[in-house]
Design a protein around this motif. Structure first.
Motif, PDB file in Angstrom:
ATOM      1  N   SER A 173     -10.763 -20.148 -52.488  1.00  0.00           N
ATOM      2  CA  SER A 173     -12.219 -20.168 -52.674  1.00  0.00           C
ATOM      3  C   SER A 173     -12.669 -21.496 -53.262  1.00  0.00           C
ATOM      4  CB  SER A 173     -12.665 -19.025 -53.593  1.00  0.00           C
ATOM      5  OG  SER A 173     -12.233 -17.808 -53.047  1.00  0.00           O
ATOM      6  N   ALA A 193     -15.102 -14.520 -47.589  1.00  0.00           N
ATOM      7  CA  ALA A 193     -15.019 -13.136 -48.075  1.00  0.00           C
ATOM      8  C   ALA A 193     -13.658 -12.937 -48.734  1.00  0.00           C
ATOM      9  CB  ALA A 193     -15.195 -12.178 -46.891  1.00  0.00           C
ATOM     10  N   ARG A 250     -11.529 -12.349 -52.597  1.00  0.00           N
ATOM     11  CA  ARG A 250     -11.522 -12.006 -54.021  1.00  0.00           C
ATOM     12  C   ARG A 250     -10.083 -12.265 -54.477  1.00  0.00           C
ATOM     13  NH1 ARG A 250     -10.639  -6.780 -56.577  1.00  0.00           N
ATOM     14  NH2 ARG A 250      -9.547  -6.285 -54.666  1.00  0.00           N
ATOM     15  N   THR A 266      -8.852 -10.215 -48.696  1.00  0.00           N
ATOM     16  CA  THR A 266     -10.022 -10.096 -47.821  1.00  0.00           C
ATOM     17  C   THR A 266     -10.397  -8.616 -47.716  1.00  0.00           C
ATOM     18  OG1 THR A 266      -8.509  -9.973 -45.952  1.00  0.00           O
ATOM     19  CG2 THR A 266      -9.489 -12.123 -46.410  1.00  0.00           C
ATOM     20  N   PRO A 267     -11.637  -8.309 -47.333  1.00  0.00           N
ATOM     21  CA  PRO A 267     -12.043  -6.895 -47.274  1.00  0.00           C
ATOM     22  C   PRO A 267     -11.243  -6.088 -46.255  1.00  0.00           C
ATOM     23  CG  PRO A 267     -13.957  -8.350 -47.161  1.00  0.00           C
ATOM     24  CD  PRO A 267     -12.753  -9.230 -47.100  1.00  0.00           C
ATOM     25  N   PHE A 285     -16.668 -11.166 -40.544  1.00  0.00           N
ATOM     26  CA  PHE A 285     -17.319 -10.216 -41.458  1.00  0.00           C
ATOM     27  C   PHE A 285     -18.820 -10.122 -41.171  1.00  0.00           C
ATOM     28  CE2 PHE A 285     -13.586 -12.105 -43.412  1.00  0.00           C
ATOM     29  CZ  PHE A 285     -12.818 -10.965 -43.580  1.00  0.00           C
ATOM     30  N   SER A 286     -19.421 -11.276 -40.831  1.00  0.00           N
ATOM     31  CA  SER A 286     -20.857 -11.236 -40.544  1.00  0.00           C
ATOM     32  C   SER A 286     -21.110 -10.666 -39.148  1.00  0.00           C
ATOM     33  CB  SER A 286     -21.484 -12.617 -40.699  1.00  0.00           C
ATOM     34  OG  SER A 286     -20.772 -13.534 -39.912  1.00  0.00           O
ATOM     35  N   GLN A 293     -14.253  -6.590 -38.069  1.00  0.00           N
ATOM     36  CA  GLN A 293     -13.115  -6.726 -38.964  1.00  0.00           C
ATOM     37  C   GLN A 293     -11.834  -6.215 -38.295  1.00  0.00           C
ATOM     38  OE1 GLN A 293     -13.871  -5.574 -42.963  1.00  0.00           O
ATOM     39  NE2 GLN A 293     -16.006  -6.150 -42.889  1.00  0.00           N
TER      40      GLN A 293
END
Ligand code: PYC
Length: 404
Positions: A230, A241, A243, A331-332, A388-389, A393
């Motif tokens: 990031s 996306a 974390r 990632t999600p 993601f947008s 996914q």
């Protein structure tokens, strides 16, 4: 072969940092080094610098637990990791460097009907795509791993497992060093202790990579900095996306050979295998909070051991020798982010959560293709940063070992 035929095993001396390279790769971990190697070897790009803020292979490459497998859940993931496994099979020969690739039975235990269903699903997708995987019953689990506690008296009895006979392990440091040495022989420069502090963007291109040793011009730039994704992406103006959370692991003192396979339990949040040195390599789920730190905790060790002992109660007297943490860029959808970016000459290899080491060879091969051709290779198409947008996914959570 005679001693004079033994290929070099040391890195050549690092030259002065030049003012310009055709390709600058940020991150001298397995992925960055493999990309450099393939760019030089397959695509004949010879002006390449790989920059790292620390030492080569000293980030997440040094901190993973060396497991390789291709028994994923989605067709996109299975095809991707299948190619990686195929490359692992011949990597020692390719690099003329022993990466200690070893096949091991890989078993993902099912303790509930719901996980049995997911294991069956994974087995069917795997088989369909030519990856050896099958659902096996408790008796077969016990035959493959006789010391595993498979009794009905367990808190979570084992109902079966996803058996992946072609899983395995490889020596993570050797993978990084093998790629590094062979890339350097092809003229790739590896600059350690060279932190990247910023990127100069003109028009839609990265024109310079700023380092604490000065500015470096580039034709193209790649970031492969698991754990720091990031922060580096932000220098390129990208918001991803991702974390970042710590992922801890540990090894025991060495003991005689007692465990044959790689055993994973998603329900108990643990996994274990035994290294060639006899150490038991163990880990669990990611820490439940985002944090940029590689410290390891007593809480992790106590929680993990409670679960490991449910599987192998006789290990109670074995001592833990060392523990550590890596940084997992989650990632999600539990799948990587790879390839082209909105910038014309900037490429990304990221989102490696708890699944990065096993992808090293395929990332090197396909990221090099992406950079050399400036096209997203078909195998990487599902992993584009903007999925993601687009609500497109990959949905790999059910196969992410104990990553969630
Ligand atoms: O994906 O096999 C895996 C794994 C094991 C430990 C962390 N990830």
């Amino acid at each position: 072969r005679s001693r004079s035929q033994v290929p070099p095993r040391e890195l050549p001396a690092t030259p002065e940092l030049k003012k310009h390279y055709d390709v600058v790769i940020i991150g001298a971990g397995g992925h960055g080094l493999a990309t450099a190697y393939h760019l030089a070897k397959t695509w004949n790009v010879r002006s390449i610098a790989v920059l790292d803020k620390g030492y080569l292979g000293g980030g997440n490459t040094a901190r993973n637990t060396a497991i390789v497998r291709a028994n994923y859940l989605t067709p996109e993931g299975v095809a991707f990791y299948k190619e990686s496994m195929e490359l692992f099979e011949t990597l020692s020969e390719e690099l003329d460097f022993n990466v200690m690739y070893t096949r091991k039975h890989h078993m993902t235990l099912a303790h509930t009907d719901a996980s049995l269903r997911t294991m069956r699903w994974r087995a069917e997708v795997n088989k369909h795509l030519g990856v050896e995987s099958e659902l096996i019953d408790t008796q077969r689990v016990a035959e493959l791993e006789p010391r595993l506690h498979v009794g009905r008296d367990a808190r979570y009895p084992i109902l079966g497992a996803l058996h992946h006979p072609v899983g395995g392990t490889a020596r993570h440091d050797a993978v990084a060093w093998g790629y590094a040495i062979r890339a350097a022989q092809l003229g790739v420069e590896i600059h350690q202790l060279t932190d990247v502090t910023g990127l100069v963007i003109e028009g839609n291109r990265v024109t310079q990579v700023l380092t604490r040793r000065g500015a470096v011009g580039c034709g193209q730039a790649v970031q492969a900095v698991a754990g720091a994704t990031s922060a580096v992406a932000r220098m390129a103006g990208l918001r991803l996306a991702i974390r970042t959370v710590p992922l801890q692991a540990c090894v025991s003192q060495p003991v005689k050979p007692i465990i044959n396979s790689v055993i994973v339990s998603g329900s108990l949040h643990c996994y274990i295998w035994q290294s060639q040195r006899g150490e038991l390599v163990m880990g669990g789920a990611v820490d439940p909070y985002p944090l940029w730190s590689t410290r390891s905790t007593l809480e992790f060790k106590e929680g993990l051991m409670a679960h490991i002992l449910e599987l192998f109660p006789f290990l109670a007297e074995v001592r833990v020798m060392r523990q550590w943490a890596g940084m997992a860029d989650m990632t999600p959808d539990f799948a990587p982010i790879m390839g082209k970016t909105p910038l014309d000459n900037y490429y990304i290899d990221a989102g490696w959560g708890t699944w990065g080491f096993k992808a090293t060879p395929v990332c090197g091969k396909r990221m090099a293709e992406c950079v050399a051709t400036d096209r997203q290779p078909e195998l990487l198409a599902p992993f584009r940063h903007d999925r993601f947008s687009r609500f497109d996914q990959v949905g790999e959570a059910g196969a992410a070992s104990v990553g969630s």
